[in-house]
Motif scaffolding. Structure first.
Motif, PDB file in Angstrom:
ATOM      1  N   LYS A 108       0.828  -1.203   0.000  1.00 29.64           N
ATOM      2  CA  LYS A 108       0.000   0.000   0.000  1.00 29.64           C
ATOM      3  C   LYS A 108       0.863   1.254   0.000  1.00 29.64           C
ATOM      4  O   LYS A 108       0.598   2.203  -0.725  1.00 29.64           O
ATOM      5  N   GLU A 109       1.913   1.265   0.816  1.00 27.67           N
ATOM      6  CA  GLU A 109       2.800   2.423   0.893  1.00 27.67           C
ATOM      7  C   GLU A 109       3.424   2.715  -0.465  1.00 27.67           C
ATOM      8  O   GLU A 109       3.418   3.843  -0.939  1.00 27.67           O
ATOM      9  N   GLY A 110       3.952   1.686  -1.105  1.00 25.12           N
ATOM     10  CA  GLY A 110       4.567   1.870  -2.412  1.00 25.12           C
ATOM     11  C   GLY A 110       3.563   2.321  -3.454  1.00 25.12           C
ATOM     12  O   GLY A 110       3.860   3.175  -4.294  1.00 25.12           O
ATOM     13  N   SER A 111       2.369   1.785  -3.380  1.00 22.82           N
ATOM     14  CA  SER A 111       1.316   2.176  -4.307  1.00 22.82           C
ATOM     15  C   SER A 111       0.938   3.643  -4.116  1.00 22.82           C
ATOM     16  O   SER A 111       0.800   4.393  -5.086  1.00 22.82           O
ATOM     17  N   ASN A 170       8.666  11.021   5.218  1.00 26.80           N
ATOM     18  CA  ASN A 170       9.076   9.901   6.043  1.00 26.80           C
ATOM     19  C   ASN A 170       7.886   8.952   6.165  1.00 26.80           C
ATOM     20  O   ASN A 170       6.938   9.220   6.911  1.00 26.80           O
ATOM     21  N   PHE A 171       7.922   7.869   5.415  1.00 18.90           N
ATOM     22  CA  PHE A 171       6.801   6.941   5.374  1.00 18.90           C
ATOM     23  C   PHE A 171       6.682   6.111   6.649  1.00 18.90           C
ATOM     24  O   PHE A 171       5.621   5.563   6.919  1.00 18.90           O
ATOM     25  N   LYS A 172       7.740   6.017   7.432  1.00 16.16           N
ATOM     26  CA  LYS A 172       7.662   5.271   8.701  1.00 16.16           C
ATOM     27  C   LYS A 172       6.951   6.086   9.775  1.00 16.16           C
ATOM     28  O   LYS A 172       6.094   5.567  10.480  1.00 16.16           O
ATOM     29  N   THR A 173       7.315   7.367   9.910  1.00 14.26           N
ATOM     30  CA  THR A 173       6.701   8.209  10.943  1.00 14.26           C
ATOM     31  C   THR A 173       5.470   8.955  10.442  1.00 14.26           C
ATOM     32  O   THR A 173       4.818   9.648  11.215  1.00 14.26           O
ATOM     33  N   LYS A 174       5.189   8.836   9.132  1.00 12.92           N
ATOM     34  CA  LYS A 174       4.044   9.525   8.508  1.00 12.92           C
ATOM     35  C   LYS A 174       4.169  11.042   8.652  1.00 12.92           C
ATOM     36  O   LYS A 174       3.199  11.745   8.902  1.00 12.92           O
ATOM     37  N   ASP A 175       5.405  11.538   8.494  1.00 12.80           N
ATOM     38  CA  ASP A 175       5.699  12.965   8.618  1.00 12.80           C
ATOM     39  C   ASP A 175       6.142  13.510   7.269  1.00 12.80           C
ATOM     40  O   ASP A 175       7.075  12.997   6.656  1.00 12.80           O
ATOM     41  N   CYS A 176       5.462  14.546   6.828  1.00 12.47           N
ATOM     42  CA  CYS A 176       5.859  15.300   5.647  1.00 12.47           C
ATOM     43  C   CYS A 176       6.491  16.575   6.164  1.00 12.47           C
ATOM     44  O   CYS A 176       5.832  17.372   6.836  1.00 12.47           O
ATOM     45  N   HIS A 177       7.766  16.777   5.866  1.00 14.50           N
ATOM     46  CA  HIS A 177       8.482  17.946   6.381  1.00 14.50           C
ATOM     47  C   HIS A 177       8.799  18.901   5.230  1.00 14.50           C
ATOM     48  O   HIS A 177       9.544  18.538   4.310  1.00 14.50           O
ATOM     49  N   LYS A 181      -1.163  16.542  -0.785  1.00 13.79           N
ATOM     50  CA  LYS A 181      -0.415  15.333  -1.149  1.00 13.79           C
ATOM     51  C   LYS A 181      -0.150  14.467   0.085  1.00 13.79           C
ATOM     52  O   LYS A 181      -0.270  13.248   0.037  1.00 13.79           O
ATOM     53  N   ALA A 182       0.220  15.096   1.196  1.00 15.91           N
ATOM     54  CA  ALA A 182       0.480  14.342   2.433  1.00 15.91           C
ATOM     55  C   ALA A 182      -0.784  13.614   2.891  1.00 15.91           C
ATOM     56  O   ALA A 182      -0.718  12.459   3.327  1.00 15.91           O
ATOM     57  N   ARG A 183      -1.921  14.272   2.784  1.00 13.23           N
ATOM     58  CA  ARG A 183      -3.191  13.625   3.164  1.00 13.23           C
ATOM     59  C   ARG A 183      -3.492  12.445   2.251  1.00 13.23           C
ATOM     60  O   ARG A 183      -3.933  11.392   2.711  1.00 13.23           O
ATOM     61  N   GLN A 184      -3.254  12.617   0.947  1.00  9.98           N
ATOM     62  CA  GLN A 184      -3.500  11.529  -0.001  1.00  9.98           C
ATOM     63  C   GLN A 184      -2.631  10.314   0.312  1.00  9.98           C
ATOM     64  O   GLN A 184      -3.059   9.179   0.114  1.00  9.98           O
ATOM     65  N   MET A 185      -1.423  10.549   0.816  1.00 13.50           N
ATOM     66  CA  MET A 185      -0.520   9.447   1.154  1.00 13.50           C
ATOM     67  C   MET A 185      -0.739   8.952   2.577  1.00 13.50           C
ATOM     68  O   MET A 185       0.047   8.158   3.084  1.00 13.50           O
ATOM     69  N   GLU A 186      -1.791   9.461   3.220  1.00 14.42           N
ATOM     70  CA  GLU A 186      -2.200   9.036   4.560  1.00 14.42           C
ATOM     71  C   GLU A 186      -1.151   9.339   5.617  1.00 14.42           C
ATOM     72  O   GLU A 186      -0.950   8.572   6.555  1.00 14.42           O
ATOM     73  N   LEU A 225      11.347  28.823  14.468  1.00 14.55           N
ATOM     74  CA  LEU A 225      10.107  28.392  15.079  1.00 14.55           C
ATOM     75  C   LEU A 225       9.683  27.102  14.388  1.00 14.55           C
ATOM     76  O   LEU A 225       9.565  27.060  13.160  1.00 14.55           O
ATOM     77  N   ASN A 226       9.522  26.036  15.153  1.00 17.05           N
ATOM     78  CA  ASN A 226       8.994  24.784  14.613  1.00 17.05           C
ATOM     79  C   ASN A 226       7.474  24.906  14.554  1.00 17.05           C
ATOM     80  O   ASN A 226       6.849  25.367  15.508  1.00 17.05           O
ATOM     81  N   MET A 227       6.906  24.464  13.437  1.00 16.25           N
ATOM     82  CA  MET A 227       5.450  24.501  13.305  1.00 16.25           C
ATOM     83  C   MET A 227       4.998  23.149  12.770  1.00 16.25           C
ATOM     84  O   MET A 227       5.746  22.465  12.066  1.00 16.25           O
ATOM     85  N   LYS A 228       3.775  22.769  13.137  1.00 15.55           N
ATOM     86  CA  LYS A 228       3.253  21.504  12.641  1.00 15.55           C
ATOM     87  C   LYS A 228       1.750  21.594  12.449  1.00 15.55           C
ATOM     88  O   LYS A 228       1.070  22.417  13.047  1.00 15.55           O
ATOM     89  N   MET A 229       1.276  20.707  11.576  1.00 16.42           N
ATOM     90  CA  MET A 229      -0.151  20.576  11.330  1.00 16.42           C
ATOM     91  C   MET A 229      -0.510  19.110  11.461  1.00 16.42           C
ATOM     92  O   MET A 229       0.093  18.261  10.790  1.00 16.42           O
ATOM     93  N   ASP A 230      -1.459  18.811  12.318  1.00 14.10           N
ATOM     94  CA  ASP A 230      -1.966  17.451  12.480  1.00 14.10           C
ATOM     95  C   ASP A 230      -3.037  17.260  11.410  1.00 14.10           C
ATOM     96  O   ASP A 230      -4.137  17.770  11.529  1.00 14.10           O
ATOM     97  N   ILE A 231      -2.694  16.528  10.330  1.00 16.14           N
ATOM     98  CA  ILE A 231      -3.641  16.396   9.229  1.00 16.14           C
ATOM     99  C   ILE A 231      -4.611  15.235   9.413  1.00 16.14           C
ATOM    100  O   ILE A 231      -5.495  15.052   8.582  1.00 16.14           O
ATOM    101  N   THR A 232      -4.480  14.507  10.522  1.00 13.90           N
ATOM    102  CA  THR A 232      -5.465  13.459  10.786  1.00 13.90           C
ATOM    103  C   THR A 232      -6.787  14.052  11.236  1.00 13.90           C
ATOM    104  O   THR A 232      -7.818  13.390  11.201  1.00 13.90           O
TER     105      THR A 232
END
Length: 191
Positions: free
Chosen positions: A16-19, A101-108, A134-139, A181-188
């Protein structure tokens, strides 16, 4: 025979990840409308690097935080990097890049810049939202970035998009040791 079936099944159905990676990192170059103006969105390529560096010089007072070699290394990584460019009348006017990062599900988001003449026209907003999509599409679960403490305009843009403050990296920037400043968005949690 069983080995072939198992291999086919794991390649086709279990990867699934590769797809997702193949499906959503294969960007089709196309025209986009941003606030009533046509731009051409494309995946960044090696020949774009001189123009990308030109935008960096224009934005960062003659400096290039990343050099040709750094961008070349990033663009060569097809499986865990995504770099996009916007063109207007064949001139590169903005770009964005991210590591995945497909292991941590982080798009930086590693960098985003808009040529000075095209700032305040929604291009940065469009590019950041494109990466979030794109990050949301890749879950993925989150999108992160760093921004200079002095760059309050960019911070406001990121907050408008949905990023929240997530700590400070002291002396983060190489050339002047400015804090980031570190910033993040929780896309879940996005609908």
């Amino acid at each position: 025979m069983w080995k072939k079936i198992k291999s086919w099944y794991s390649e086709r159905l279990m990867d699934k990840e590769g797809s997702l990676r193949r499906r959503y990192l294969d960007i089709k170059n196309h025209d986009v409308d941003i606030n009533g103006t046509e731009f051409f969105l494309a995946k960044a390529m090696i020949p774009d690097i001189p123009e990308i560096l030109g935008i960096e010089r224009a934005v960062y007072g003659g400096q290039t935080p990343w050099d040709d070699r750094a961008f070349r290394g990033e663009l060569m990584r097809k499986n865990d990097r995504l770099y996009l460019v916007l063109r207007r009348n064949d001139w590169l006017v903005a770009f964005i890049g991210c590591s995945l990062n497909f292991k941590t599900k982080d798009c930086h988001i590693t960098n985003v810049a808009v040529a000075p003449n095209f700032q305040n026209h929604g291009l940065g907003y469009f590019l950041v939202n494109t990466i979030v999509k794109k990050a949301r599409q890749m879950e993925f679960e989150k999108v992160t970035l760093e921004v200079r403490m002095s760059n309050t305009r960019a911070q406001d843009l990121y907050r408008d998009i949905g990023f929240v403050d997530n700590g400070i990296n002291k002396g983060y920037y190489f050339n002047d040791r400015e804090d980031a400043l570190n910033m993040k968005m929780d896309i879940t949690k996005l609908g």
